[in-house]
Write an enzyme that holds these catalytic residues in place. Sequence first.
Site, short mmCIF file in Angstrom:
data_model
loop_
_atom_site.label_atom_id
_atom_site.label_comp_id
_atom_site.label_asym_id
_atom_site.label_seq_id
_atom_site.Cartn_x
_atom_site.Cartn_y
_atom_site.Cartn_z
N LYS A 174 34.80 63.54 31.43
CA LYS A 174 35.41 63.28 30.12
C LYS A 174 35.59 61.79 29.96
CE LYS A 174 39.42 62.54 28.39
NZ LYS A 174 39.10 61.69 27.20
N GLY A 205 36.43 64.53 24.14
CA GLY A 205 37.70 65.03 23.65
C GLY A 205 38.86 64.15 24.04
N GLY A 207 42.71 63.35 25.89
CA GLY A 207 43.37 63.61 27.16
C GLY A 207 44.25 64.84 27.14
N VAL A 210 41.25 68.06 26.56
CA VAL A 210 40.17 68.15 27.54
C VAL A 210 40.62 67.63 28.91
CG1 VAL A 210 37.85 67.34 28.13
CG2 VAL A 210 38.38 68.06 25.79
N GLU A 249 43.30 55.78 39.93
CA GLU A 249 43.21 54.32 39.83
C GLU A 249 43.96 53.97 38.57
OE1 GLU A 249 42.86 50.90 38.89
OE2 GLU A 249 40.86 51.36 38.12
N CYS A 283 42.85 46.11 34.46
CA CYS A 283 43.98 46.54 35.30
C CYS A 283 44.26 45.56 36.42
CB CYS A 283 43.71 47.93 35.86
SG CYS A 283 42.16 48.10 36.77
N GLU A 383 52.88 46.54 32.45
CA GLU A 383 51.50 46.19 32.16
C GLU A 383 51.31 46.08 30.65
OE1 GLU A 383 47.24 47.46 33.93
OE2 GLU A 383 48.39 49.11 33.06
#
Length: 476
Positions: A174, A205, A207, A210, A249, A283, A383
């Site tokens: 996905k 799709g 989160g 899907v 991650e 990230c 973040e």
Amino acid sequence: MTAPVTTRNTHVIDGEQLAGGSERIEVVNPATEDVIASIPAGSAAEVDAAVTAARKAFPSWASTPLAERAALVRRISEGLAARHAEIAATITAEMGSPISFAQKVQASIPVATSKGLADLLEGGYSFSQEIGNSLVLREPIGVVGCITPWNYPLHQIVNKVVPALAAGCTVVLKPSEIAPLNAGILMEVLAEAGVPAGVVNLVHGTGPVVGEEIAGHPDIDMVSFTGSTRAGRRVSAVAADTVKRVALELGGKSANIVLDDADLTKAVKLGLANTYINGGQTCTAWTRMLVPADQHDEVVELAGAAAAKYTVGDPTDESTRVGPMSSATQRERVLGYIERGVAEGATVAFGGADTSALPATGAYVAPTVFANVRPEMTIAQEEIFGPVLSILPYRDEDEAVEIANSTIYGLAGAVFSADDERAMSVARRMRTGQVDVNGGGFNPLAPFGGYKQSGNGRELGQFGLEEFTELKSIQR
């Protein structure tokens, strides 16, 4: 609606392109605000069909000789290289990465990482070893669900799908609904490379629909997820009922420790470049620059001068260094953090929340430098995922390390010093998955992943390959 960037905007299940139901998700170019394509909004039914196809394909694929899997990985790398320009242009259109960066990084790193994996497999890597009277085998874990983000969309997909294939696993993918079009190109590359039907299946799709179905599906043996820490917590919770393996991650708030003997010009230049890379939507970005208190003002001046060189604008222009945020929603999120920084007492040394000098159309944010940031401030703890640098003063080396380790994250970081041994000593004290010393370069074979709430597991090279295996001991 303008013409799609790629013609394959469908699910791909058991080798068949499926248009899905009537509900569609629009793909918006964040620079122009134009709808450039749409994808189907997948449902539990499509996920179940994809899992069924992957489960059916698993025994045959798992028994495919290693040499054949290695050759296929090599063909995937070559196929991605052949479509380099198309991939770069697609990623620029769907999530706003400047074209020069998309060409150099977004479209190139997947080629390098898949090539490195092919080299590893062809260079004598073994899935078995003898330990005393035991034969220890690494076997494919089974059907893997891969859920990937929008910031480095193809890179993150390839980091999961290709090593899973190499290990003998089958996949349900996905991709992010914000930047899904590159996944269609990859599916074409996989088919041309000879990946059998059902071995890799693509379900588009959201989160909550899907993604959650993949995480909780009883016939998926492992979920590999890259995204926010908040979403990662949810994936873990949903996956827990089936006790499947979960590799995460997640986010980061990485510190760049500039020691008192460092070359300040170099440290600031490289530090700012890493902060603003991909518009700050990275990230591993070194978003906290830790500097000796008596050098704070000098560093702030250097950072402001360097930030002024970061041209903001049309991501298709080769000279643009900072494009739009990936979406209007992300733009508002970043601006909210900038306003929070001001409210909590940080000093805007460059940029800020004023967008009047930026393009009128598009999800743009000015590259920003904050000075006089305290460790407890929101902009030093959370973040932001935008082009925002926080400069924090410290008294001594011990306090620098303490500040660096003071967030919930532990993904990346940096140390600058004229003394390599001193820099290495500080790097060893940082609770983080990877540290660059004096600008050390990216290594596509080194393990990538985080400590604490930056996730678990590792990607890239041998370490990423082994994430997709189970260990079996046979005694004799």
